[in-house]
Scaffold this motif. Sequence first.
Motif, PDB file in Angstrom:
ATOM      1  N   ILE A 152       1.153  -1.039   0.202  1.00  0.00           N
ATOM      2  CA  ILE A 152      -0.273   0.338   0.152  1.00  0.00           C
ATOM      3  C   ILE A 152       0.731   1.098   0.370  1.00  0.00           C
ATOM      4  N   GLY A 196      -4.779   3.164  10.924  1.00  0.00           N
ATOM      5  CA  GLY A 196      -4.317   4.340   9.398  1.00  0.00           C
ATOM      6  C   GLY A 196      -5.269   5.426   9.841  1.00  0.00           C
ATOM      7  N   TYR A 209      -5.056   1.832   1.215  1.00  0.00           N
ATOM      8  CA  TYR A 209      -5.391   1.651   2.511  1.00  0.00           C
ATOM      9  C   TYR A 209      -6.424   1.281   1.904  1.00  0.00           C
ATOM     10  N   MET A 218      -9.392   4.702   6.002  1.00  0.00           N
ATOM     11  CA  MET A 218      -8.102   5.847   7.167  1.00  0.00           C
ATOM     12  C   MET A 218      -9.525   6.558   8.714  1.00  0.00           C
ATOM     13  N   PHE A 250      -9.188  -4.664   8.952  1.00  0.00           N
ATOM     14  CA  PHE A 250      -7.803  -4.104   8.500  1.00  0.00           C
ATOM     15  C   PHE A 250      -7.187  -5.194   8.398  1.00  0.00           C
TER      16      PHE A 250
END
Length: 252
Positions: A152, A196, A209, A218, A250
């Motif tokens: 990523i 993140g 991501y 995010m 994730f």
Amino acid sequence: MLTGKTILITGAAGLLGSQLTAAILAQGAKVIAADLSVSSMKSKFKELIKTNNDSLTLAALDVTNEIEVKQFFLEQNEISGAVNCTYPRNTQYGTNFLEVKLDSFNENLSLHLGSSFLFMQQCAALFIRQQSPLSVVNVSSIYGIVAPKFSIYEGTTMTMPIEYAAIKSALLHLNKYVAAFVKDSRFRVNSISPGGIFDHQPISFIEAYKKSTHGHGMLSPNDLTGTIIFLLSQQSQYVTGQNIIVDDGFTL
């Protein structure tokens, strides 16, 4: 959930710390907000919080300075919660893995993991002195749990620092150590491991991501404050030595 409590937040001028300070004040708690600079906190809080709020105290604190940290904690009374949002690092932090110098690696571990140790040690000492409930929350990371997804970062100048992975994984075990050492139901040490957090990263990274999550991508700091407030509150009064992952899938 936090009415009548006094919560210490270190790293309060940061991305997460500033939003958390506002969220905890909104829960009815008093907050001691600490960071390197009081003026930085005032600037960060300008649009979030009235800095003349009677429930907010600002304090300058260098979490990497042992003498300063110990003196700071000796001056505290009846703190019921403490959250460490600090992120100290040197100027070489973020260097490509194959180019990281041992001295730099060791310095970053000392700055970040060392200051986290000091923070938890002094929280434990404060609890033993005050003998009233104290919940400590640390901020680990998904990369303290799983290996980085290096793909990523392709096409960007970003990387996932080796120091970060070492520090955040070690932090999870420090939580358990400190909770087990004190061994008192009134003293709890837990952590959250966020995915993140959005901070104006490159679009290509944000998109890559997001594909590894369940659709949200995010996180914002506000996506994390509820979990931290839960850990600070009596709603989690027998949760200790644990880590809560907040990452929209994730790590799955």
